[in-house]
Scaffold this active site. Structure first.
Site, PDB file in Angstrom:
ATOM      1  N   LYS A  46     -46.938  28.637  -3.643  1.00  0.00           N
ATOM      2  CA  LYS A  46     -46.623  28.633  -2.214  1.00  0.00           C
ATOM      3  C   LYS A  46     -45.593  27.543  -1.933  1.00  0.00           C
ATOM      4  O   LYS A  46     -45.832  26.361  -2.233  1.00  0.00           O
ATOM      5  CB  LYS A  46     -47.887  28.291  -1.434  1.00  0.00           C
ATOM      6  CG  LYS A  46     -48.466  29.411  -0.636  1.00  0.00           C
ATOM      7  CD  LYS A  46     -49.672  28.862   0.075  1.00  0.00           C
ATOM      8  CE  LYS A  46     -50.181  29.799   1.098  1.00  0.00           C
ATOM      9  NZ  LYS A  46     -51.378  29.248   1.753  1.00  0.00           N
TER      10      LYS A  46
HETATM   11  C1  E4P Z   1     -51.878  31.047   4.515  1.00  0.00           C
HETATM   12  O1  E4P Z   1     -51.678  31.292   3.346  1.00  0.00           O
HETATM   13  C2  E4P Z   1     -52.497  29.813   5.030  1.00  0.00           C
HETATM   14  O2  E4P Z   1     -53.349  29.263   4.060  1.00  0.00           O
HETATM   15  C3  E4P Z   1     -53.370  30.037   6.222  1.00  0.00           C
HETATM   16  O3  E4P Z   1     -53.421  31.381   6.615  1.00  0.00           O
HETATM   17  C4  E4P Z   1     -53.177  29.049   7.313  1.00  0.00           C
HETATM   18  O4  E4P Z   1     -53.957  29.406   8.414  1.00  0.00           O
HETATM   19  P1  E4P Z   1     -54.429  28.408   9.558  1.00  0.00           P
HETATM   20  O5  E4P Z   1     -53.445  28.511  10.662  1.00  0.00           O
HETATM   21  O6  E4P Z   1     -55.769  28.930   9.957  1.00  0.00           O
HETATM   22  O7  E4P Z   1     -54.488  27.041   8.953  1.00  0.00           O
END
Ligand code: E4P
Length: 217
Positions: free
Chosen positions: A84
């Site tokens: 990521k």
């Molecule tokens: C995506 O890969 C992220 O880990 C995640 O969806 C972030 O979401 P949040 O806004 O609930 O932190």
């Protein structure tokens, strides 16, 4: 549409894997920080021993060179790890290099269709649109998912899969599937909400009560 689990919690991953409907896992530093073992390598290897599908692991570096170095190391943690990387100029440079090397990148923190398009052009395997965080600031997160899907459909050479991320409730998942998202990455609590319905519980109870009446005759 595939469902990924958005967590670094091993118990949740084991529970969800047992349902047979989870195709991958996404983690991030905030999710990892919630766990008692915040050793990213140990946790990732454990997750990859449970889940065969893609497991997203985030880089913590901020320059392209450092991201590339970090990604190369993390990609070796398990065969199903993808990296990521946030959508920044350095993130795009790193994604271009890593995708050329065959390392799958999940371009994360996308809040506009243009950001997702750039991620796809850099060769990302996934572009993650943060639906809930957009909704939180009064924008329409699902519209960005829909726009991105429409744009990428015009250019079949761009192979990025669209992930609806930052999912906050079951309706987000429904709308992501209706829009044609490739993946929705969902927190465990939302997955449980998707399964449950009070009429299902009431229906099971009524069936069993009716059966008991016959069985007791
Ligand atoms: C995506 O890969 C992220 O880990 C995640 O969806 C972030 O979401 P949040 O806004 O609930 O932190």
């Amino acid at each position: 549409m595939q469902i990924f689990l958005d967590t670094a919690n091993i118990d949740q991953i084991k529970q969800a894997a047992g349902l047979g409907i989870i195709s991958g896992v996404t983690t991030n530093p905030s999710l990892l920080a919630k766990e008692t073992t915040a050793d990213y390598e140990t946790v990732t290897k454990k997750i990859c021993s449970i889940i065969d599908g893609p497991v997203s692991v985030e880089v913590l570096s901020e320059t392209a060179d450092e991201m590339i170095k970090e990604a190369r190391i993390k990609a070796k943690w398990a065969p199903n790890v993808n990296i990521k990387i946030p959508i920044t100029p350095d993130g795009l440079t790193a994604t271009s290099v890593l995708s050329e090397e065959g390392i799958d990148v999940n371009m994360t923190l996308c809040f506009s269709a243009n950001q997702a398009l750039l991620g796809a052009l850099a060769g990302a395997a996934y572009v993650s649109i943060f639906v809930g965080r957009l909704d939180d600031v009064g924008q329409d997160g699902m519209q960005v998912v829909e726009d991105t899907i429409k744009i990428l459909a015009n250019y079949p050479d761009l192979e990025a899969q669209v992930i609806a991320a930052s999912i906050r409730n079951p309706m987000h998942v429904t709308y992501a599937a209706m829009a044609g998202a490739d993946v929705a990455t969902v927190p465990y609590a939302v997955l449980m909400q998707m399964i449950q319905h009070p009429l299902t519980d009431a229906g099971i109870k009524r069936f069993l009560d009716d059966w008991k009446k016959v069985a007791n005759k």
